[in-house]
Structure formats: structure tokens, C-alpha cells
Design a protein around this motif. Structure first.
Motif, short mmCIF file in Angstrom:
data_model
loop_
_atom_site.label_atom_id
_atom_site.label_comp_id
_atom_site.label_asym_id
_atom_site.label_seq_id
_atom_site.Cartn_x
_atom_site.Cartn_y
_atom_site.Cartn_z
N ILE A 34 -76.40 24.62 4.65
CA ILE A 34 -76.96 25.85 5.23
C ILE A 34 -76.01 26.42 6.29
O ILE A 34 -75.49 25.68 7.14
CB ILE A 34 -78.31 25.53 5.92
N ILE A 35 -75.80 27.74 6.25
CA ILE A 35 -75.14 28.41 7.38
C ILE A 35 -76.23 29.13 8.15
O ILE A 35 -76.95 29.97 7.59
CB ILE A 35 -74.08 29.42 6.91
N SER A 36 -76.40 28.77 9.41
CA SER A 36 -77.49 29.37 10.18
C SER A 36 -76.99 30.54 11.02
O SER A 36 -76.20 30.37 11.94
CB SER A 36 -78.16 28.34 11.08
N LEU A 37 -77.46 31.72 10.66
CA LEU A 37 -77.18 32.91 11.47
C LEU A 37 -78.49 33.35 12.13
O LEU A 37 -78.73 34.52 12.37
CB LEU A 37 -76.61 34.05 10.60
N SER A 38 -79.36 32.35 12.37
CA SER A 38 -80.69 32.68 12.87
C SER A 38 -80.76 32.70 14.39
O SER A 38 -81.24 33.66 14.99
CB SER A 38 -81.72 31.70 12.31
N LEU A 39 -80.27 31.68 15.03
CA LEU A 39 -80.49 31.54 16.47
C LEU A 39 -79.40 32.22 17.27
O LEU A 39 -78.22 32.11 16.95
CB LEU A 39 -80.50 30.04 16.80
N GLY A 40 -79.82 32.90 18.34
CA GLY A 40 -78.83 33.55 19.19
C GLY A 40 -78.32 32.58 20.23
O GLY A 40 -78.86 32.46 21.33
N GLU A 41 -77.24 31.90 19.85
CA GLU A 41 -76.75 30.84 20.74
C GLU A 41 -75.24 30.75 20.60
O GLU A 41 -74.75 30.52 19.49
CB GLU A 41 -77.43 29.55 20.29
N PRO A 42 -74.49 30.94 21.70
CA PRO A 42 -73.03 30.87 21.56
C PRO A 42 -72.59 29.52 20.98
O PRO A 42 -73.20 28.49 21.26
CB PRO A 42 -72.53 30.99 23.01
N ASP A 43 -71.53 29.55 20.17
CA ASP A 43 -71.01 28.30 19.60
C ASP A 43 -69.90 27.72 20.48
O ASP A 43 -69.20 26.81 20.06
CB ASP A 43 -70.49 28.54 18.17
N PHE A 44 -69.73 28.25 21.69
CA PHE A 44 -68.73 27.72 22.63
C PHE A 44 -69.36 26.61 23.48
O PHE A 44 -70.58 26.53 23.60
CB PHE A 44 -68.23 28.83 23.56
N ASN A 45 -68.50 25.80 24.08
CA ASN A 45 -68.99 24.83 25.06
C ASN A 45 -69.09 25.51 26.42
O ASN A 45 -68.36 26.47 26.71
CB ASN A 45 -68.03 23.64 25.17
N THR A 46 -69.96 24.98 27.28
CA THR A 46 -70.02 25.46 28.66
C THR A 46 -68.64 25.26 29.29
O THR A 46 -68.03 24.19 29.14
CB THR A 46 -71.07 24.64 29.44
N PRO A 47 -68.11 26.28 30.00
CA PRO A 47 -66.77 26.12 30.61
C PRO A 47 -66.69 24.90 31.53
O PRO A 47 -67.66 24.54 32.20
CB PRO A 47 -66.61 27.43 31.40
N ASP A 48 -65.50 24.29 31.55
CA ASP A 48 -65.32 23.03 32.29
C ASP A 48 -65.66 23.16 33.78
O ASP A 48 -66.22 22.24 34.36
CB ASP A 48 -63.87 22.54 32.15
N PHE A 49 -65.31 24.31 34.41
CA PHE A 49 -65.54 24.40 35.85
C PHE A 49 -67.04 24.34 36.17
O PHE A 49 -67.44 23.90 37.25
CB PHE A 49 -64.87 25.64 36.47
N ILE A 50 -67.86 24.76 35.23
CA ILE A 50 -69.32 24.70 35.44
C ILE A 50 -69.80 23.25 35.24
O ILE A 50 -70.62 22.72 36.02
CB ILE A 50 -70.04 25.67 34.48
N LYS A 51 -69.24 22.60 34.24
CA LYS A 51 -69.62 21.19 34.00
C LYS A 51 -69.24 20.33 35.20
O LYS A 51 -69.98 19.44 35.61
CB LYS A 51 -68.95 20.67 32.72
N GLU A 52 -68.04 20.64 35.77
CA GLU A 52 -67.59 19.87 36.95
C GLU A 52 -68.58 20.05 38.10
O GLU A 52 -68.92 19.09 38.80
CB GLU A 52 -66.19 20.33 37.40
N ALA A 53 -69.05 21.27 38.31
CA ALA A 53 -70.01 21.53 39.40
C ALA A 53 -71.29 20.72 39.19
O ALA A 53 -71.88 20.21 40.15
CB ALA A 53 -70.31 23.03 39.47
N ALA A 54 -71.70 20.59 37.95
CA ALA A 54 -72.92 19.81 37.66
C ALA A 54 -72.68 18.33 37.93
O ALA A 54 -73.54 17.64 38.51
CB ALA A 54 -73.33 20.02 36.20
N LYS A 55 -71.49 17.85 37.54
CA LYS A 55 -71.19 16.42 37.76
C LYS A 55 -71.18 16.13 39.26
O LYS A 55 -71.71 15.11 39.71
CB LYS A 55 -69.84 16.05 37.14
N GLU A 56 -70.57 17.04 40.01
CA GLU A 56 -70.54 16.86 41.48
C GLU A 56 -71.94 16.83 42.05
O GLU A 56 -72.26 16.04 42.94
CB GLU A 56 -69.79 18.02 42.14
N ALA A 57 -72.80 17.71 41.53
CA ALA A 57 -74.18 17.78 42.05
C ALA A 57 -74.92 16.47 41.80
O ALA A 57 -75.68 16.00 42.64
CB ALA A 57 -74.91 18.95 41.40
N ILE A 58 -74.64 15.86 40.66
CA ILE A 58 -75.28 14.57 40.37
C ILE A 58 -74.79 13.55 41.40
O ILE A 58 -75.58 12.82 42.02
CB ILE A 58 -74.97 14.10 38.93
N ASP A 59 -73.46 13.52 41.61
CA ASP A 59 -72.90 12.55 42.56
C ASP A 59 -73.37 12.81 43.99
O ASP A 59 -73.48 11.89 44.79
CB ASP A 59 -71.37 12.56 42.48
#
Ligand code: PMP
Ligand code: GLU
Length: 397
Positions: A34-59
Motif C-alpha cells: 500500500i502507498i498511503s497518501l491519506s494522512l497529513g504527516e511530513p515524512d521528514f525527521n524532527t530537526p536535530d536541534f529540536i531533538k537535542e533540546a528535548a534530550k537536554e530537557a530530560i537531563d
């Protein structure tokens, strides 16, 4: 068992976008290609600088409840974003951070609508507006538009839809599902109508603000006289590829922001703490960091519009933003395709799933039963293959 459930839930329709996505996922799990063109959801990953901010927040142990309306520094950062991108002067007391823009919209309906209040919805509209309004006792009043008007309403249409019961107008720009973007001039015309009705509030859903190829963007709240009667909705799900993080926010007159805070104080206690910390990094960043995603969506838009124009019978506007196409497929209604009779867009969506292994969403869910919505937030290879299959399913005898 339905008689054991509340009338409220029995009256609620299932989200068609999420239902089609779940069906596509199930069929894939069963081994179907199946190719799903149903859901409106970017196929990119969350940018690294945002992931880093989340990791820092956990720490840094951001592990307790945040203030119900969001962390103070996040609300400050959102005010700066509104000023930088939209020329809006909101104070932190105007901001409420919620569990996705969907919850922001739900809060607004719950705090603004009484039973029987009418909400004008230029159609096509985003699928959940209708049900969120109904759940709050409101009555959605659809105002149809067409490809010829690029799926936008005119001031005359707005004026004609207003009754003594009209409480609000809800719209998105860039629009999900049509991709249409309202210019400042068009919004000024609508604002002139609303000037005569000081008690009508506007929900301006700007979640696709940055995914915009038109080179122009206008928040209706920036038009003189509108700030006090607009609720500006935004979030990080789409532009920052953060759908699963579930953070949305509003800028609103203080009495509405307070009411939304009261509401979510009883329902969620506030949005996820780590996701809020990550959102600070997202909204503080120069939107230019998103260019690589926006450029990819732009390229795919051009590709997909070309592929659709190559399929007999389909009509399409050229979407200027978001990541959807919304072709008129009514040419196929009443026809029989490989033994399957197609009476409407829902039948066509099910036929394409069965015959072409491509998942789409019926336009009926968006208030335009002549259309199908297809998300192009997937790779160019997948899109090329999906439209090859769709064309075959529609044209091969
Ligand atoms: N508004 C529109 C127009 C949308 O397409 C979506 C899609 N998710 C939302 C609101 C809700 O966004 P969120 O994921 O932040 O709840
Ligand atoms: N907004 C997206 C869509 O329209 C995600 C699904 C949803 O939230 O309903 O497909």
C-alpha cells in the motif's frame, strides 16, 4: 453495546483521515503493497536541534507538571514568533499551549460555543472542525466554494451566511485540504464584513504557515480591528515535522486564553513538559531552517499537479501551500471501473485502495463530496508510483 455509550460519542463521526491511515497500516501489515497518501504527516525527521533540546530537557529533569497554559519562557518565545512572523502583538497572557493544535481547537469550541450557535465553515474545511464544533453543541454552517474560486470564499458569500446565531468563522490558510492561501487583500475584504458584526469571532488556523509557496502570508489578526476578535491557532506538528510531539498553541484575547486554560486544567493539566521545552527551540529558530523541507514539498507539489493533469477527467487547482492536492473526481461518478460501480468519492477512494493499493481520503469528510484528498508528504518515487497506479485503475479497461 452502543446503547451503553453516551449519545455524545454515538453521534460523533470517526476521523476519516485517521481511519483511512489505520486501514492502510492494517493492509500493509497483512503484506499488501500500500502507498498511503491519506494522512497529513511530513515524512521528514524532527530537526536535530529540536531533538537535542528535548534530550537536554530530560537531563535537566523537566519531569513535573508545567503551568497549565505552558512554560513562561515558551509563551515568551511564542509571543516573539508571532511578532517576527505575523506582526502580532500578543502578550504571554494571550497564549495557551496545548496538546496539539487539535486540542487548541477543541478548547476554543468548548469555551466559545453554546447549543445552537452557528459556526461558518468555508468548505472544504479540515475534517475535524465539523465534529469539534458539533461536540460543543455548535452548528457548522458550510459555505461551498469551487475550483474556479481557488476554493476561497468571497466577502459576499460570508455576508450571506451570517445570521443572528452566527458566533464564529473557522478557516485554515494555507488550507487543509485545498492548499489555498488567502492574500492580505482577500482577508481585508472578509474583515470589512466582520467589522459590522463585532460579536463574531474568527479562528485562523495557521498550522501550515511555513509550508507556503505563494510568497505571501497574512494572519487575519494583523488586520486593523481583528486582533480582539481572532483566535490565532498554530503549532509545530507540520512545519517542524513534529506530529507525534503533540504541541499546538493559540494567541487569543485574554478572556478566551483564560477560559481555555481553565478548560485544560480539568482535562490534561497542560501539555507534555519535554515537548514544550523542545518547542522553544523550534519557535525561536529562524524559519529559514525549514527551507529544505519546504523546497521538497514545493517540488513534489509541481510533480503531483503534473501527474494529476495527465489523468483524464480529473480537475485540480494549483495548491499554494500545505501538502495536499484536492482534485475534483466527479467525472468518474456513475461509471463502472473494472466491474466496480462508483457512485461517489467514498466509493472511488475504496476502489483506489482495492485496485491501486493507494490510500486517499474522500472529499466528503472535508465538506466537498466531488473531491478526493491526497497528501504528497512522501517521496517523489512513491508519488510517481502512486499516480501511475491511480491512472491505470481509472483508465484501463
Ligand atoms: N489544523 C489543521 C488544518 C490540520 O491539518 C491539523 C492536522 N493535524 C491540525 C489542525 C491539528 O494539528 P496537531 O497535530 O497539532 O493537533
Ligand atoms: N491533520 C492531518 C490530516 O489532515 C493529520 C490527521 C488528523 O489529525 O486528523 O491528515
Amino acid at each position: 453495546m452502543n446503547n451503553l455509550l453516551s449519545d455524545r460519542i454515538n453521534k460523533l463521526s470517526t476521523s476519516q483521515t485517521l481511519a483511512m491511515a489505520a486501514l492502510a497500516r492494517d493492509l500493509k501489515a497483512q503484506g499488501r503493497d500500500i502507498i498511503s497518501l491519506s494522512l497529513g504527516e511530513p515524512d521528514f525527521n524532527t530537526p536535530d536541534f529540536i531533538k537535542e533540546a528535548a534530550k537536554e530537557a530530560i537531563d535537566q529533569n523537566y519531569s513535573t507538571y508545567s503551568p497549565v497554559d505552558g512554560y513562561a519562557d515558551l509563551k515568551e518565545a511564542i509571543c516573539k514568533k508571532f511578532k517576527r512572523d505575523n506582526d502580532l502583538d500578543y502578550k504571554p497572557s494571550n497564549i495557551v499551549v496545548s496538546t496539539g493544535a487539535k486540542q487548541s481547537l477543541y478548547n476554543i469550541a468548548q469555551v466559545m460555543l453554546n447549543d445552537g450557535d452557528e459556526v461558518i465553515l468555508p468548505a472544504p474545511y479540515w475534517v475535524s472542525y465539523f465534529e469539534i464544533i458539533k461536540m460543543a453543541g455548535g452548528i457548522p454552517v458550510e459555505v461551498p466554494t469551487s475550483i474556479e474560486s481557488d476554493f476561497k470564499i468571497t466577502a459576499a458569500q460570508l455576508e450571506a451566511a451570517i445570521t443572528p446565531k452566527t458566533k464564529m468563522v473557522w478557516y485554515s490558510s494555507p488550507c487543509n485540504p485545498s492548499g489555498s492561501v488567502y492574500s492580505r487583500e482577500e482577508l481585508t475584504e472578509l474583515a470589512k464584513v466582520l467589522e459590522k458584526h463585532p460579536n463574531i469571532f474568527v479562528v485562523s488556523d495557521e498550522i501550515y504557515e511555513h509550508i507556503n509557496f505563494s510568497g505571501t502570508f497574512c494572519s487575519i489578526a494583523s488586520i486593523p480591528g481583528m486582533l480582539e476578535k481572532t483566535i490565532t491557532v498554530n503549532g509545530v506538528a507540520k512545519a517542524f515535522a513534529m506530529t507525534g510531539w503533540r504541541i499546538g498553541y493559540i494567541g487569543a484575547p485574554e478572556f478566551i486564553a483564560k477560559a481555555c486554560t481553565k478548560m485544560q486544567g480539568q482535562v490534561t493539566s497542560g501539555a507534555n513538559s519535554i515537548a514544550q521545552r523542545a518547542t522553544i527551540a523550534a519557535v525561536e529558530a529562524d524559519p529559514k531552517v525549514l527551507n529544505y523541507m519546504v523546497e521538497a514539498f514545493h517540488k513534489r507539489r509541481d510533480l503531483v499537479v503534473g501527474l494529476i493533469q495527465d489523468i483524464p477527467g480529473l480537475k485540480i487547482n494549483v495548491p499554494e501551500g500545505a501538502f495536499y492536492v484536492f482534485p475534483d473526481v466527479s467525472y468518474y461518478f456513475g461509471k463502472t471501473l473494472k466491474g466496480t460501480h462508483i457512485k461517489d468519492a467514498t466509493d472511488l477512494a475504496m476502489y483506489l485502495l482495492a485496485e491501486a493499493n493507494v490510500a486517499t481520503v474522500t472529499g466528503e469528510a472535508f465538506g466537498n463530496p466531488d473531491c478526493l484528498r491526497l497528501s504528497y508528504a512522501t517521496s517523489e518515487e512513491q508519488l510517481t508510483e502512486a499516480f501511475r497506479r491511480i491512472k491505470l485503475a481509472l483508465t484501463e479497461k
